[in-house]
Structure formats: structure tokens, C-alpha cells
Design an enzyme around this catalytic site. Sequence first.
Site, PDB file in Angstrom:
ATOM      1  N   GLY A 231     -24.586 110.326  71.713  1.00 54.55           N
ATOM      2  CA  GLY A 231     -24.380 109.540  72.925  1.00 54.55           C
ATOM      3  C   GLY A 231     -23.190 108.609  72.888  1.00 54.55           C
ATOM      4  N   GLU A 269     -26.363 111.990  65.331  1.00 59.02           N
ATOM      5  CA  GLU A 269     -26.112 113.398  65.717  1.00 59.02           C
ATOM      6  C   GLU A 269     -25.225 113.369  66.955  1.00 59.02           C
ATOM      7  OE1 GLU A 269     -30.008 115.143  66.482  1.00 59.02           O
ATOM      8  OE2 GLU A 269     -30.346 113.736  68.110  1.00 59.02           O
ATOM      9  N   CYS A 270     -23.924 113.252  66.724  1.00 60.13           N
ATOM     10  CA  CYS A 270     -22.959 113.095  67.819  1.00 60.13           C
ATOM     11  C   CYS A 270     -22.362 114.440  68.226  1.00 60.13           C
ATOM     12  CB  CYS A 270     -21.830 112.172  67.384  1.00 60.13           C
ATOM     13  SG  CYS A 270     -22.395 110.500  67.043  1.00 60.13           S
ATOM     14  N   GLY A 271     -22.051 114.562  69.491  1.00 58.24           N
ATOM     15  CA  GLY A 271     -21.407 115.765  70.006  1.00 58.24           C
ATOM     16  C   GLY A 271     -20.079 115.419  70.650  1.00 58.24           C
ATOM     17  N   ARG A 272     -20.169 114.847  71.852  1.00 62.71           N
ATOM     18  CA  ARG A 272     -18.984 114.580  72.671  1.00 62.71           C
ATOM     19  C   ARG A 272     -17.897 113.811  71.916  1.00 62.71           C
ATOM     20  NH1 ARG A 272     -18.980 114.504  78.119  1.00 62.71           N
ATOM     21  NH2 ARG A 272     -21.249 114.318  78.121  1.00 62.71           N
ATOM     22  N   CYS A 342     -13.184 130.278  95.465  1.00 60.70           N
ATOM     23  CA  CYS A 342     -13.296 130.182  96.919  1.00 60.70           C
ATOM     24  C   CYS A 342     -14.370 129.156  97.283  1.00 60.70           C
ATOM     25  CB  CYS A 342     -13.674 131.537  97.503  1.00 60.70           C
ATOM     26  SG  CYS A 342     -12.663 132.861  96.861  1.00 60.70           S
ATOM     27  N   TYR A 371     -18.374 119.873  76.038  1.00 58.98           N
ATOM     28  CA  TYR A 371     -19.040 120.123  77.325  1.00 58.98           C
ATOM     29  C   TYR A 371     -18.008 120.608  78.345  1.00 58.98           C
ATOM     30  CZ  TYR A 371     -22.577 117.340  74.941  1.00 58.98           C
ATOM     31  OH  TYR A 371     -23.472 116.863  74.029  1.00 58.98           O
TER      32      TYR A 371
HETATM   33  C1  LIG Z   1     -26.907 116.444  73.465  1.00 56.59           C
HETATM   34  C2  LIG Z   1     -27.602 115.709  72.434  1.00 56.59           C
HETATM   35  C3  LIG Z   1     -26.890 115.007  71.454  1.00 56.59           C
HETATM   36  C4  LIG Z   1     -25.400 114.844  71.502  1.00 56.59           C
HETATM   37  O1  LIG Z   1     -25.062 113.973  72.538  1.00 56.59           O
HETATM   38  P1  LIG Z   1     -23.560 113.468  72.739  1.00 56.59           P
HETATM   39  O2  LIG Z   1     -23.629 112.603  73.944  1.00 56.59           O
HETATM   40  O3  LIG Z   1     -22.729 114.678  72.937  1.00 56.59           O
HETATM   41  O4  LIG Z   1     -23.191 112.723  71.504  1.00 56.59           O
HETATM   42  C5  LIG Z   1     -27.599 114.405  70.439  1.00 56.59           C
HETATM   43  N1  LIG Z   1     -28.945 114.482  70.390  1.00 56.59           N
HETATM   44  C6  LIG Z   1     -29.669 115.130  71.325  1.00 56.59           C
HETATM   45  C7  LIG Z   1     -31.138 115.174  71.213  1.00 56.59           C
HETATM   46  C8  LIG Z   1     -29.024 115.751  72.375  1.00 56.59           C
HETATM   47  O5  LIG Z   1     -29.739 116.372  73.319  1.00 56.59           O
END
Ligand SMILES: *Cc1c(COP(=O)(O)O)cnc(C)c1O
Length: 393
Positions: A231, A269-272, A342, A371
Amino acid sequence: MTPKVREKLQQLQQQRSEPFCAYVYDLVALRQHIHSMCHALPAGCELFYAAKANPEAPILRTLCEYVDGFEAASGGELNWLREQAAGKPLIFGGPGKLQSELRQAVQLGVDVIHVESLTELRRLQAIALEENRTVSVLLRMNIALEGIGGTRLMMGGKPTPFGLDEHDLPAALREIARSTHINLRGFHFHLMSHQLDVDNHLQLIRLYLDKVRSWCERWSLDIDLINVGGGIGINYLEPQHHFDWACFCQRLPDVTQFSQAQGWTLRFECGRYIAAACGYYVMEVLDIKKNLGEWFAIGRGGTHHFRTPVAQSHNHPFSLLRREQNAEWIKDEQVTLVGQLCTPKDVLARQQPVVALAPGDWLVFSLAGAYAWNISHQNFLMHSPPEFIWLEN
Ligand SMILES: *Cc1c(COP(=O)(O)O)cnc(C)c1O
């Protein structure tokens, strides 16, 4: 745009005559970024990568050397991560897990399963028993936020499908106490995404840890792991004001003193925040036209490749790469940047000031590494996919 990316694109621009459309990933920048993120993390903390942000193989391969493991949110991601990141610890999380997926996770021997509900806990216990394997779990919790500021995307702190209500915790703990094959390692929280504020995030983690501490005292729990989710946000509108990870890490020990003393591991647990900045989506301008008083530039590609601007309802940041000796069609105008679909929703940025623009120029959208391609409705209109270009040393 980094000098390396600009140089590569300029070189490509000279070589290409067909209208260009591509994702470009700077894996060197990704490597530097994840290295500094891991380096800043205090002792007793772990960093996992949430693969759903961008599961492309070169991204996973680059991150593999640095992160402590990966988070999978489906059976598909589990299999893919097992293949692409062999030997790395895996988390299996997410709502609505199939029983077949739970079994798959047990058989793969994942590090920990994040349990989202009482039903899931019971199903998992039955599967673990059948497989005769002890399964480590974290209970994903949704809690009230008690005055802590929220963000644009909330997974908790209000009614959502995610995690267990605190009222269900005694029942979950009873199930676990009775079960022979479930090992409760701790708790999981992921209550908000797009966090841009260090103070807010520290407060949020303090709240998580206070909660866990009270639960441990109340029910005499012996745990060792707390996953505080991802997050961490990217500031798409003011990219110079992203979340300050280094400052956050420096201040983190202020809120983790107690959990550190307990020997609890704090896991992120980071993604973005990990993947966004290394990716670029590039569209060549095909046409420019004025329609009822407003200028539009139509690029090759669109939101079926790059849904992020629509998903975020924002004007996505971009730079212009003008083609050499390309006479401008418009000068000092506001232009809306659209794709080939379109539908009037195929907009990447509205009414953007440009000094000069002509067909043949390239629009380079930055912060397109998370994303982006993988959340897009790629088959709509059956246009061909973009090229994928990976920049490595
Ligand atoms: C999507 C998700 C993440 C990653 O979130 P980011 O905003 O991309 O860091 C981590 N934990 C859980 C449970 C998620 O669903």
C-alpha cells in the site's frame, strides 16, 4: 524519463518508420530501486513483492536477488512464482480461494497462507489433515481505524470483503487451538493502498502492533510474524512527492520497539511502490485534430494496453519525444491524449499543455510499471499488443 531510457528511445525513433507502441522497462533502475529499498529496511523486517502489481518474468527475476519472497493472490500466480522464483518463500493470500488452490499451496509448501475467513480456516484445516502437513497461517484482520487518516483506496477500516472482523477472532482462535495441522504464526493487515504520507503510515503500523499486542495478552498467543501489507503509494500527479521510503524506514524503529523486543518479524508485501517507476508506455502520435474547439492527439495503442489512467481517473504524467525535423502541427496548445479505441473513455490525459506536437512524435508515459499492462482489457477491439523492450546492463 531517465537518460538511459531517453537515449534508447531516441535510438529506436531513428530506426522505426512504422507507428511505434511499446512498454519499455528499465531493469537497471528497478535493481537500484529495490536494492536501496531493502538496504534502508531496519533489522527484523522483511520485504516481499506482491506479484499482482506486475508479474512479468524479467521483473521477478530482477527482484529475486533482493526481496525475501513473493506474495501470490491466486493459484495461477502461485504456479508462476514457483517457476520464476524457484526456492523463494511464497505467501498465498487473497479472498475467495478455491479449495483446489488451498491444496496446491499446501502441496507447494508455501511459507504462510493468509486466512481471510472462518470458512477458509475450516477448509484449510481439512486439507492440511488430508495432506498430513502442518500449515503456517496468518489471520488477515480488518479493524476500525480509530482516527488514522485514510487514502483513496481502502481495503479495510470499513466494511469490505477482506479479512476477519475482530468479533470473529475468538472463534478463529478456538478453531486453531482445536486443529492439529494449523500453526498460527501471527496476523496480516492490508488496509489501504496509495499511502503517500509517512506519518500516517507509521501511525497505522503502530495501531496494528498495538492490536496484536492486546490480542496476544488477552489470549496468551505465541506468535512470531506480523505482515503489515503493502500500500505504499506512488504520487502520479506530483512524482517528486512519492512516499519517502528512506525516511519511513529510519523512523520505523520508533513504533516497533515492542514487537522487536518480542522477536516478532515485521513483513512488508509491496507491489506498486516497487514496480511502478521502472515502466514506460510509449505511443506514437498517429493523428491530431480539432473537434468542437478542442485538440486531440490520437496515439497508437490506448487504454486496452494501459488502463492505469482510467483505473485511477487521473491525467497520467508523460513526456514528449519529438521526432527530429518533424514540423509541428500545433504549437502551445492544450491537447487531450487518446488511444485507438472506439470509446470516449480511451483517454490517457486530458487538456495537457504542449509546446509543439505532430504525428510521428512519441508520447512517453512514465510510472507505468505497476497495475498497467496486466490490468488492461487487452482484447477489446483486437488491436495488436505493444512491443516489450527490456533495458539491462
Ligand atoms: C495488492 C496487495 C498488496 C500490494 O499492494 P500495493 O498497493 O501494490 O503495495 C499487498 N497485500 C495484499 C493483500 C494485496 O491485496
